[in-house]
Design a protein around this motif. Structure first.
Motif, PDB file in Angstrom:
ATOM      1  N   ILE A 100       0.830  -1.203   0.000  1.00  0.00           N
ATOM      2  CA  ILE A 100       0.000   0.000   0.000  1.00  0.00           C
ATOM      3  C   ILE A 100       0.866   1.255   0.000  1.00  0.00           C
ATOM      4  O   ILE A 100       0.607   2.216  -0.744  1.00  0.00           O
ATOM      5  CB  ILE A 100      -0.945  -0.018   1.219  1.00  0.00           C
ATOM      6  N   GLU A 101       1.910   1.251   0.823  1.00  0.00           N
ATOM      7  CA  GLU A 101       2.819   2.397   0.860  1.00  0.00           C
ATOM      8  C   GLU A 101       3.442   2.629  -0.512  1.00  0.00           C
ATOM      9  O   GLU A 101       3.553   3.779  -0.971  1.00  0.00           O
ATOM     10  CB  GLU A 101       3.908   2.172   1.902  1.00  0.00           C
ATOM     11  N   GLU A 102       3.843   1.557  -1.169  1.00  0.00           N
ATOM     12  CA  GLU A 102       4.441   1.691  -2.500  1.00  0.00           C
ATOM     13  C   GLU A 102       3.451   2.299  -3.494  1.00  0.00           C
ATOM     14  O   GLU A 102       3.836   3.126  -4.320  1.00  0.00           O
ATOM     15  CB  GLU A 102       4.912   0.319  -3.002  1.00  0.00           C
ATOM     16  N   ARG A 109       1.943  10.437  -3.294  1.00  0.00           N
ATOM     17  CA  ARG A 109       1.197  10.760  -2.092  1.00  0.00           C
ATOM     18  C   ARG A 109       1.782  10.038  -0.888  1.00  0.00           C
ATOM     19  O   ARG A 109       2.461   9.012  -1.033  1.00  0.00           O
ATOM     20  CB  ARG A 109      -0.281  10.358  -2.257  1.00  0.00           C
ATOM     21  N   GLN A 110       1.518  10.578   0.287  1.00  0.00           N
ATOM     22  CA  GLN A 110       1.948   9.965   1.541  1.00  0.00           C
ATOM     23  C   GLN A 110       0.729   9.324   2.201  1.00  0.00           C
ATOM     24  O   GLN A 110      -0.269   9.995   2.457  1.00  0.00           O
ATOM     25  CB  GLN A 110       2.552  11.023   2.479  1.00  0.00           C
ATOM     26  N   PRO A 111       0.761   8.014   2.471  1.00  0.00           N
ATOM     27  CA  PRO A 111      -0.411   7.380   3.065  1.00  0.00           C
ATOM     28  C   PRO A 111      -0.660   7.861   4.487  1.00  0.00           C
ATOM     29  O   PRO A 111       0.265   7.968   5.298  1.00  0.00           O
ATOM     30  CB  PRO A 111      -0.056   5.890   3.042  1.00  0.00           C
ATOM     31  N   GLY A 112      -1.927   8.167   4.785  1.00  0.00           N
ATOM     32  CA  GLY A 112      -2.298   8.549   6.136  1.00  0.00           C
ATOM     33  C   GLY A 112      -2.574   7.324   6.987  1.00  0.00           C
ATOM     34  O   GLY A 112      -2.530   6.177   6.509  1.00  0.00           O
ATOM     35  N   GLU A 113      -2.867   7.571   8.246  1.00  0.00           N
ATOM     36  CA  GLU A 113      -3.111   6.453   9.161  1.00  0.00           C
ATOM     37  C   GLU A 113      -4.349   5.668   8.750  1.00  0.00           C
ATOM     38  O   GLU A 113      -4.421   4.447   8.954  1.00  0.00           O
ATOM     39  CB  GLU A 113      -3.273   6.985  10.589  1.00  0.00           C
ATOM     40  N   ASN A 114      -5.339   6.364   8.130  1.00  0.00           N
ATOM     41  CA  ASN A 114      -6.540   5.633   7.722  1.00  0.00           C
ATOM     42  C   ASN A 114      -6.242   4.634   6.604  1.00  0.00           C
ATOM     43  O   ASN A 114      -6.919   3.614   6.481  1.00  0.00           O
ATOM     44  CB  ASN A 114      -7.655   6.592   7.312  1.00  0.00           C
ATOM     45  N   ALA A 115      -5.202   4.916   5.779  1.00  0.00           N
ATOM     46  CA  ALA A 115      -4.835   3.978   4.717  1.00  0.00           C
ATOM     47  C   ALA A 115      -4.359   2.651   5.294  1.00  0.00           C
ATOM     48  O   ALA A 115      -4.416   1.608   4.630  1.00  0.00           O
ATOM     49  CB  ALA A 115      -3.755   4.582   3.820  1.00  0.00           C
ATOM     50  N   ARG A 116      -3.894   2.703   6.543  1.00  0.00           N
ATOM     51  CA  ARG A 116      -3.380   1.489   7.186  1.00  0.00           C
ATOM     52  C   ARG A 116      -4.493   0.458   7.381  1.00  0.00           C
ATOM     53  O   ARG A 116      -4.226  -0.754   7.485  1.00  0.00           O
ATOM     54  CB  ARG A 116      -2.760   1.889   8.528  1.00  0.00           C
ATOM     55  N   ARG A 117      -5.745   0.929   7.436  1.00  0.00           N
ATOM     56  CA  ARG A 117      -6.877   0.013   7.578  1.00  0.00           C
ATOM     57  C   ARG A 117      -6.899  -1.039   6.478  1.00  0.00           C
ATOM     58  O   ARG A 117      -7.368  -2.164   6.689  1.00  0.00           O
ATOM     59  CB  ARG A 117      -8.199   0.797   7.522  1.00  0.00           C
ATOM     60  N   GLN A 118      -6.395  -0.677   5.303  1.00  0.00           N
ATOM     61  CA  GLN A 118      -6.447  -1.581   4.159  1.00  0.00           C
ATOM     62  C   GLN A 118      -5.483  -2.764   4.297  1.00  0.00           C
ATOM     63  O   GLN A 118      -5.574  -3.710   3.510  1.00  0.00           O
ATOM     64  CB  GLN A 118      -6.149  -0.804   2.877  1.00  0.00           C
ATOM     65  N   ALA A 119      -4.585  -2.711   5.259  1.00  0.00           N
ATOM     66  CA  ALA A 119      -3.639  -3.806   5.483  1.00  0.00           C
ATOM     67  C   ALA A 119      -4.185  -4.842   6.460  1.00  0.00           C
ATOM     68  O   ALA A 119      -3.499  -5.815   6.774  1.00  0.00           O
ATOM     69  CB  ALA A 119      -2.304  -3.258   5.989  1.00  0.00           C
ATOM     70  N   TYR A 120      -5.401  -4.644   6.969  1.00  0.00           N
ATOM     71  CA  TYR A 120      -6.038  -5.602   7.864  1.00  0.00           C
ATOM     72  C   TYR A 120      -6.991  -6.486   7.061  1.00  0.00           C
ATOM     73  O   TYR A 120      -7.821  -5.995   6.281  1.00  0.00           O
ATOM     74  CB  TYR A 120      -6.824  -4.876   8.960  1.00  0.00           C
ATOM     75  N   ILE A 121      -6.883  -7.786   7.242  1.00  0.00           N
ATOM     76  CA  ILE A 121      -7.807  -8.726   6.617  1.00  0.00           C
ATOM     77  C   ILE A 121      -8.167  -9.796   7.649  1.00  0.00           C
ATOM     78  O   ILE A 121      -7.475  -9.943   8.664  1.00  0.00           O
ATOM     79  CB  ILE A 121      -7.221  -9.378   5.339  1.00  0.00           C
ATOM     80  N   THR A 134      -5.089   0.837  -4.462  1.00  0.00           N
ATOM     81  CA  THR A 134      -4.454   0.787  -3.144  1.00  0.00           C
ATOM     82  C   THR A 134      -5.069  -0.258  -2.230  1.00  0.00           C
ATOM     83  O   THR A 134      -4.429  -0.684  -1.265  1.00  0.00           O
ATOM     84  CB  THR A 134      -4.548   2.164  -2.442  1.00  0.00           C
ATOM     85  N   ALA A 135      -6.305  -0.669  -2.480  1.00  0.00           N
ATOM     86  CA  ALA A 135      -6.973  -1.612  -1.582  1.00  0.00           C
ATOM     87  C   ALA A 135      -6.793  -3.046  -2.072  1.00  0.00           C
ATOM     88  O   ALA A 135      -7.295  -3.405  -3.142  1.00  0.00           O
ATOM     89  CB  ALA A 135      -8.462  -1.273  -1.486  1.00  0.00           C
ATOM     90  N   PRO A 136      -6.100  -3.886  -1.306  1.00  0.00           N
ATOM     91  CA  PRO A 136      -5.976  -5.294  -1.707  1.00  0.00           C
ATOM     92  C   PRO A 136      -7.282  -6.036  -1.455  1.00  0.00           C
ATOM     93  O   PRO A 136      -8.102  -5.640  -0.622  1.00  0.00           O
ATOM     94  CB  PRO A 136      -4.861  -5.819  -0.804  1.00  0.00           C
ATOM     95  N   GLY A 137      -7.477  -7.117  -2.171  1.00  0.00           N
ATOM     96  CA  GLY A 137      -8.590  -8.010  -1.901  1.00  0.00           C
ATOM     97  C   GLY A 137      -8.097  -9.182  -1.072  1.00  0.00           C
ATOM     98  O   GLY A 137      -6.935  -9.222  -0.644  1.00  0.00           O
TER      99      GLY A 137
END
Length: 386
Positions: A100-102, A109-121, A134-137
């Motif tokens: 996601i950071e990449e 752009r610089q990912p914010g803390e809310n973008a970190r939500r997308q790394a939770y599954i 940016t959002a993985p499945g």
């Protein structure tokens, strides 16, 4: 036989703010894999309702595909909902956060803390890398069943379905044969009449026959499921050969062919030019269609109220079309809940007239008049000698 359900997630879908195209894409995708899709559901951005929809779908289907709700905002609840449905916690995946950071850095752009939500599954799920967003499945296997969650952005979902999901499903479930469709396009006959003629065919189980009505037109959808594409094609053509004699010239084409293309093909084959006079309904619907397919066309438009046009063509009216080989007049008069459409055509050899009546929703009158006028002209051209 393997079957699937689709759950499209997003309150904006329920509010009618956007039109969902993902369900249609997924349905065709599954059809090409020979996988039956029996149900599609729309659910708003509510964790409890999404979880309930997933649980119910897993009781019925081998494959449950969700679209949407995987973004970085608070109103993207799909991860939490599926974890709730599966009774597992969410877990942070460092490798997903790195991806996601990449993606963000690539977009400057610089990912914010809310973008970190997308790394939770959900714990135990297998991530699906998303190189076009940016959002993985992810997918989660439960015995012989699986839940597949994908982003709702159409271009992202389509890319992941084609490049990630298709190989996975083929490996896990194998090719389930193939489902193919053939659509016979008709005009000028009401759905009730076609249903009466094709009632016995509509009771078949494979191939199947279904009707879809549009203003002035009806589509007859033939669907076959077979082990190979060749076998499916053979089944469809055999069935179509039995249906075509029942409808004759009412069939103007198949699959993606449009009514205006059918008219244009006849005019171009005869090398005839066309002049059109439209009155009483939206002329653009008719004339824009014809302009896009014909090189030799002149458009006239008479503002309401329409001039009186008698059912029998009058020579003075048709003098307006002297510069063209074919002249078409389409004049609609509204009379309360019904509308009367007077149609007249002059070709180099004959003059023909007719009346049609429409009692459907007023919002559909212009498109009905357009399709009816095109079909009237088409039938005249079919029977008219050069």
């Amino acid at each position: 036989m393997t079957n699937a359900e689709v759950i499209a997630i997003g309150t904006e879908l329920l509010l009618g703010e956007i039109r969902d195209s993902n369900i249609q894409y997924i349905a065709r995708f599954l059809r090409n894999l020979g996988i039956d899709m029996f149900r599609a559901t729309l659910v708003g951005d509510n964790i409890t309702r999404i979880a309930q929809a997933v649980r119910e779908a897993l009781h019925r289907a081998d494959i449950v595909i969700t679209s949407g709700g995987l973004g970085p905002t608070v109103d993207d609840p799909t991860r939490e909902a599926i974890a709730m449905a599966l009774s597992v916690p969410l877990e942070f995946r460092p490798e997903l956060w790195h991806q996601i950071e990449e993606r963000y850095h690539r977009f400057g752009r610089q990912p914010g803390e809310n973008a970190r939500r997308q790394a939770y599954i959900p714990q135990g799920a297998v991530p699906i890398e998303n190189p076009v967003g940016t959002a993985p499945g992810f997918y989660y296997e439960i015995g012989s069943r699986v839940v597949i969650s994908l982003p709702g952005v159409p271009r992202e979902l389509e890319y992941l379905m084609d490049t990630k999901v298709a190989p996975y499903l083929k490996e896990r479930y194998g090719q389930q044969g193939i489902i193919k469709t053939l659509v016979l396009r008709t005009a000028g006959i009401p759905e009730s009449q076609i249903d009466e003629w094709l009632a016995d065919f509509e009771r078949l189980s494979n191939p199947t026959v279904g009707l879809a009505a549009h203003p002035g037109m009806v589509d007859i959808r033939l669907t076959a499921k077979a082990a190979t594409e060749t076998e499916a094609d053979r089944m469809l053509e055999n069935l179509a050969d039995q249906i075509r004699p029942l409808l004759g010239d009412s069939i103007y084409g198949t699959n993606e062919q449009t009514l205006v293309q059918a008219v244009a093909n006849l005019l171009n084959k005869k090398h005839w030019s066309l002049n059109v006079l439209v009155c009483g309904f939206d002329s653009n619907l008719l004339t824009d269609l014809l302009n896009s397919h014909l090189d030799r066309i002149a458009i006239s438009y008479v503002q309401a109220p329409c001039p009186e046009i008698k059912p029998t063509p009058e020579e003075e009216l048709f003098q307006l079309g002297d510069q063209a080989d074919v002249f078409l007049v389409a004049s609609m008069q509204e009379n309360g809940p019904t509308a009367e459409l007077v149609l007249q055509t002059r070709t180099p050899t004959i003059m023909t007239s007719d009346k049609r009546y429409f009692g459907g929703p007023p919002a559909n009158r212009s498109i009905w008049a357009t399709n009816t006028a095109l079909d009237f002209l088409r039938r005249v051209l079919i029977t008219n000698p050069i």
